[in-house]
Each structure stands twice: as C-alpha cells, then as structure tokens.
Design an enzyme around this catalytic site. Sequence first.
Site, PDB file in Angstrom:
ATOM      1  CD  GLU A  62       9.161   0.931  -0.610  1.00  0.00           C
ATOM      2  OE1 GLU A  62      10.019   0.029  -0.743  1.00  0.00           O
ATOM      3  OE2 GLU A  62       8.054   0.752  -0.064  1.00  0.00           O
ATOM      4  CG  HIS A 131       3.360   2.536   9.643  1.00  0.00           C
ATOM      5  ND1 HIS A 131       3.978   1.402  10.084  1.00  0.00           N
ATOM      6  CD2 HIS A 131       2.859   2.243   8.425  1.00  0.00           C
ATOM      7  CE1 HIS A 131       3.838   0.445   9.156  1.00  0.00           C
ATOM      8  NE2 HIS A 131       3.165   0.939   8.144  1.00  0.00           N
TER       9      HIS A 131
HETATM   10  C1  LIG Z   1       8.926  -0.767   2.791  1.00  0.00           C
HETATM   11  C2  LIG Z   1       7.452  -0.696   2.907  1.00  0.00           C
HETATM   12  N1  LIG Z   1       6.733  -0.264   1.871  1.00  0.00           N
HETATM   13  C3  LIG Z   1       5.388  -0.207   1.952  1.00  0.00           C
HETATM   14  C4  LIG Z   1       4.741  -0.590   3.090  1.00  0.00           C
HETATM   15  C5  LIG Z   1       3.220  -0.535   3.164  1.00  0.00           C
HETATM   16  N2  LIG Z   1       2.686  -1.895   3.163  1.00  0.00           N
HETATM   17  C6  LIG Z   1       2.431  -2.530   4.314  1.00  0.00           C
HETATM   18  S1  LIG Z   1       1.984  -4.092   4.075  1.00  0.00           S
HETATM   19  C7  LIG Z   1       2.097  -3.975   2.421  1.00  0.00           C
HETATM   20  C8  LIG Z   1       1.821  -5.178   1.577  1.00  0.00           C
HETATM   21  C9  LIG Z   1       2.759  -6.287   1.877  1.00  0.00           C
HETATM   22  O1  LIG Z   1       2.366  -7.443   1.240  1.00  0.00           O
HETATM   23  P1  LIG Z   1       3.022  -8.841   1.549  1.00  0.00           P
HETATM   24  O2  LIG Z   1       4.495  -8.686   1.756  1.00  0.00           O
HETATM   25  O3  LIG Z   1       2.614  -9.774   0.492  1.00  0.00           O
HETATM   26  O4  LIG Z   1       2.420  -9.292   2.949  1.00  0.00           O
HETATM   27  P2  LIG Z   1       0.891  -9.435   3.376  1.00  0.00           P
HETATM   28  O5  LIG Z   1       0.442  -8.106   3.838  1.00  0.00           O
HETATM   29  O6  LIG Z   1       0.137  -9.950   2.217  1.00  0.00           O
HETATM   30  O7  LIG Z   1       0.914 -10.402   4.503  1.00  0.00           O
HETATM   31  C10 LIG Z   1       2.472  -2.682   2.058  1.00  0.00           C
HETATM   32  C11 LIG Z   1       2.608  -2.211   0.681  1.00  0.00           C
HETATM   33  C12 LIG Z   1       5.535  -0.996   4.184  1.00  0.00           C
HETATM   34  N3  LIG Z   1       4.996  -1.346   5.366  1.00  0.00           N
HETATM   35  N4  LIG Z   1       6.882  -1.063   4.060  1.00  0.00           N
END
Ligand SMILES: Cc1ncc(C[n+]2csc(CCOP(=O)(O)OP(=O)(O)O)c2C)c(N)n1
Lengths: 328, 334
Positions: A62, A131
């Site tokens: 971000e 959230h």
């Molecule tokens: C700082 C932040 N930005 C965006 C999000 C929204 N978000 C939640 S999970 C996710 C994807 C995360 O992917 P990864 O770290 O690969 O973990 P996975 O969900 O695949 O286990 C996003 C974009 C968030 N929770 N926190």
Amino acid sequence: MTVRRMNYREAVREALREALARDKRVFLMGEDVNRYGGAYACSLGLPAEFGDERIRDAPLSESAFVGAGIGAALGGMRPIVEIMTINFSLLALDQIVNSAATLRHMSGGQFSVPIVIRMATGAGRQLAAQHSHSLEGWYGHIPGIRVLAPATVADARGMLWPALLDPDPVVIMEHATLYNDEDELPAEGDMSVDITKAAKRREGSDATVIAHSASVKKALNAAEMLAGEGIDCEVIDLRILRPLDDETIVASVRKTHRAVIVDEAWRSGSLAAEISSRITEQAFYDLDGAVERVCSAEVPIPYPKHLEQAALPQPQSIAAAVRKAMRR
Amino acid sequence: MRNIADDRVHLTREHAVELLRQMTRIRRFEEKCAELYTQEKIRGFLHLYIGEEANAVGVISALAEDEAIVATYREHGHALVRGLPMSEVMAEMFGKAAGSSRGRGGSMHIFSARHRFFGGNAIVAGGLPLAVGLALADKMLGIERATCCFFGEGAAAEGEFHESLNLAALWHLPVLFVCENNLYAMGTALARSQSNPSISTRAAVYGIASEAVDGMNVVDVEAAARRAVHAVRRGEGPRFIEAKTYRFRAHSMFDADLYREKAEIEAWKKRDPLTLFSDWALSAGVLHPDDRQEIEVDVAREIDTAVGFAEAAEWEPVEDLATDVVSPRPETEP
Ligand SMILES: Cc1ncc(C[n+]2csc(CCOP(=O)(O)OP(=O)(O)O)c2C)c(N)n1
C-alpha cells in the site's frame, strides 16, 4: 427524462469507465483491480476495455503504490488509486499525510498532487476488528486533501470526475454496506455533482440530524419513525468531510434549533466532535439545547452480529437522541 | 509425547498416524465450516486452508509447545495443530462466548494465550513484526526457544516483510519464518506481483539461511522445519522456509475464483497432501490398512462434538461489549 436503475457498485464502475474514456492520463491502480475485478467488484470488466496498463494490478504494498500514485500525479498522470479498505490505508498513511497533503504548501505552491484515492470503509458485515473501522474522520483532520463520502448512487456516480478535475488530492470513502444499494439515475447527460456542498436529504423543522455515508439511511429511517410521533426531522448528508460545509449545517440548525450528529466512528476526537464544536461556535444562541451525538461504542468492532450491531449507531438510537434533544 | 529434541523426522507408525490425523482434522473441520457458512452459522470472511494442510502440520510438529506461533487469517489449521480444542475453535467461528477469543474475533482472529498462539492477524504481513518482537523478548529474557511466523507469499511484497527480515537478521533473533507460497494473493498470481518470484531468495539477501520445500509433502516440510528450528534454537539467528503449496478453494467465501484455470486446480489436487502422504505411508508399510479409516471415524466424532458444543454455547451478553478494551488498572495506584 428516461431513467435507469443501477446499484452503487455499478455507479462507481461507470464513473471509472467515464473517467478512463475521457482522459488518457487517468489510470486505475490497486490490489486486485484487474484479474480479480476489485475486492468489491468495482472494476470488473474494465481490463477488457482499457487494458492491463491502465487497470493496473499492484502487489500488496500500500505504501509503495499509493506513493507511486502521488509520484505519477506529480509527473503528469491522473491516477485513481484504490485501497481495498480504509483499514489497510493505514499502511499508506505516511504517503498520504506526509507527501500528498503537504507537497503543495511545503513547496511554496510549486507542486500540486492531482490524485484520487478510493477506499471502502465502515462496519456491518461481521468482518471484525481489522476490517470494520470508520477512520474517515482521521482524513478529515488533514489540511491539503479533500475528503468525499458518497452516500447515494448518484454521488457514487457523480463525484469521481469532479474529484479528478480537482488539482489537489481527493480521498473518496465508499461504505462497504452501500455497494448493493440501488437507485434511479438519468439515462444520459452529465452525471457530475457538486463536491463542495452538503445536501439536505429530508426537509424538516424540529431537529437537524447530520450524518454521512451509510449513516444517512439510518438517519432517514429514524426520521420516518419520529414522523409518526409528530417530530419533523431535517436530515443533512455531509457528503464532503473536508472541507466541511459549515454554511448548510449551520443554516439548518438555525432553522430547527436542535442538532443530532450521527457518526459511525468513535465519539472521542471524532468528526462528530468537530461538527458539534462548529455548531456551538457559529449557532450557539440559536440552539434550544445541547448538541447530541450518536457514535459507535468505543470498542474495536466485534465479529458476532449482535455485538457488532450493538456497537454501531442504529435508527433507534438516533431517534432516542432526537427525542432527548426535543426533551421528549 | 511429541519428540522435538531431534532434528530429523522419525517416521514411526505412531508419528505417521499423528501426521495424517492432524491433516485430516484440518481438512474435515474446514469442509464442515464451508457447510456451516452456507447455513449462515459462520459469517463474515472465511478463508479455507484446504490443500495447504501439510505446512501447518509439518512445521508445528517440529515446534515445542511453548514456542510461539504467529499466523494469519487463514489460521484454523495452525490453531488446531497447536492444540487449541476444536470445540473452542468452532465456537469462535460461530462467534459464541465459549470461543477461543470469546467469539469476538471469528474465523480470522483465533488467539490462545495458553497455547502461545498469537493469532489470527488479518492485516497482511502484520504478523511478522510481532514474531520478531516475541523472539526479541525471548532473547532478552534468556529463554532459548524459537518463535514461528506463518504468512503467505503476498506478504513478501509488503514493507513490513522486508523490515522484519532485516531486524531479525540484524539482531540475530530466534525466528522461524514460514512463507506458505500458494501462488495467489487473492486473485493476483505470484508472477504478477513479484519481480523475482523466488521468495526464499529474498531471505538470503538479508543473510538469512533459507530453504524452499515441497509444501504438499508433509514429511519434507517437517524435515525442513526440524533442521531450521534446531538452528534457530542453537542461536544461529533466524531461518526461512518457503513452502510451495496451493489452496484448493477460493480465497474466501466471497471469491468467485475467476483468475485461475480449473485445469491448474485439478492438477494440484492430484498432489493432495493427505492422499500423497497416506498412499506413500501405506505402500511403505508405515501406516496399517485400517489406520486411515480409524482416523476418519475419530475425526468425524470430534467434529460432531465441536459443532454440538458451538451450537449449544451462549452468546456474549451485550452488556459485556466494552469489557477488555483496556486492562483493569493495576491495584497499586500511586
Ligand atoms: C495490508 C493488507 N492489504 C490487503 C489486505 C486484503 N487481503 C487479505 S488476504 C490478501 C491476499 C494475501 O495473500 P497471501 O499473503 O499470499 O496469503 P493467502 O491469502 O494466499 O494465504 C489480501 C490482498 C489485507 N488483509 N491487508
């Protein structure tokens, strides 16, 4: 005039499409805006029309992509940066507050930052404490940015283009519970709306209820409940959280002599506190009683529905505050 | 008793049964959760771990019970393997007061102080600095143990990831970083988010020894975790494991899963960590033919009990909404 129905999400999408089509410098950047279609599906379908360059998926970073948006704005582009939710915007707060908001003044007026930053805000979907927060009041604290809170489909449709025309940073707060709201819009013509004025959503004479974003609906519901009791509320939708439209607020309070402020944020140090101060500063002798506030309970928003709803302003609590203001 | 003193995996029948039992618990628990979600018993966001079970099971098998775990919003499996009672985890999913976080957190925020399970963090990469700090506390207090931090590959793009790796290496802290690389961060494929798609090489830049491992193979994961955690405990500083894995389900229950090919999902399902392990263990004679069935029966019973417990549990009274925003003031006020 022919009209058509659309929901808030479609209105945001159409506004994005219009902006992208009207100005080649406009591009949309953010996490999952392209392949996924946006966390709230606002940009679904846009990559096919505008391509990967202009509907630009950014990694989870971000601070960097908001900062890059600010840089791109300095460099002559007109970026629209989407942050999934206001909660994650905290990771970009440094860039927004220390760069976007300061650059014009700090550089002696040499640079301006024509960026638009959109983010979802608010509670009500059982998403718990990381959230669900309503931190838009924090943004309202910052000189150098304009903060918009579209509460209606028309505003979701019409605020983006004027925001892009603004030479300075504009932050648009879209409440996550509004995306499925439907309304009628004109079938054609200029959809742009004024982004300097609050709006009167209900005319009334006994008390002024001031709200923004998803709380406007709750205020209108409360007003309907109270109408049955012979209390006639005026409902003001702030629309612009910074700079506040004091004139509209104060004019209404001068007429009704009573003010109730609804704010989904916490009471302490809130936008509601700021508005209350302005009313007492500017219309103290017009008031028939203390300004009332209906805010969220001062707790991180909990997951279970009954606790989440208990933590948030509700039509019942708004109505109770109006009765209190009326000494009823 | 769990054998954590060894830096190698000893695949006795007992241990093989345990590995399969833990993976099966996660799988069936989450399948039940998906069902309960459609019945609206579970609400909000629900992120399933199905397909990735070998990682939590392999890594946590190598940890001592007092070695802290920091996880993400996709943490039901980690909580169960760490030893949180399934009933408490299920009650949390329902939002009931008997849940591990009193129901206040739900699926994304499972915590248990008594299991040194530090959540349940739903801000991507937000857990890494916490793990660094937990390890710092251990180091300053002279306690020799590791802290284990799980996160997805999406987190590797965040500043907090890089800042945390640097701190851990700079201060020589006992952290085991475990990146569960399931190739997608929501709908963003790794290749669309990382200029260099090898996550384990990121750790190397900070001088952290790292290893990439087949995250569908529970024995490989456990072996890597044992090597790493022993080095961490010996005071060799942080270690990093990249587990290459895949989520079989959508990112969350809101996700239409339109950004990847069905064929890709099916190909990965052929490497299902549960069947991969149990087929191999059976053919090698480590597991007995009846073991698989017995595990399923036990787990089904455990899930029934957990659902019954969660159904019957009470909601937290609304009057308690504001408790625990802050701690009670210490009694010895000046
Ligand atoms: C700082 C932040 N930005 C965006 C999000 C929204 N978000 C939640 S999970 C996710 C994807 C995360 O992917 P990864 O770290 O690969 O973990 P996975 O969900 O695949 O286990 C996003 C974009 C968030 N929770 N926190």
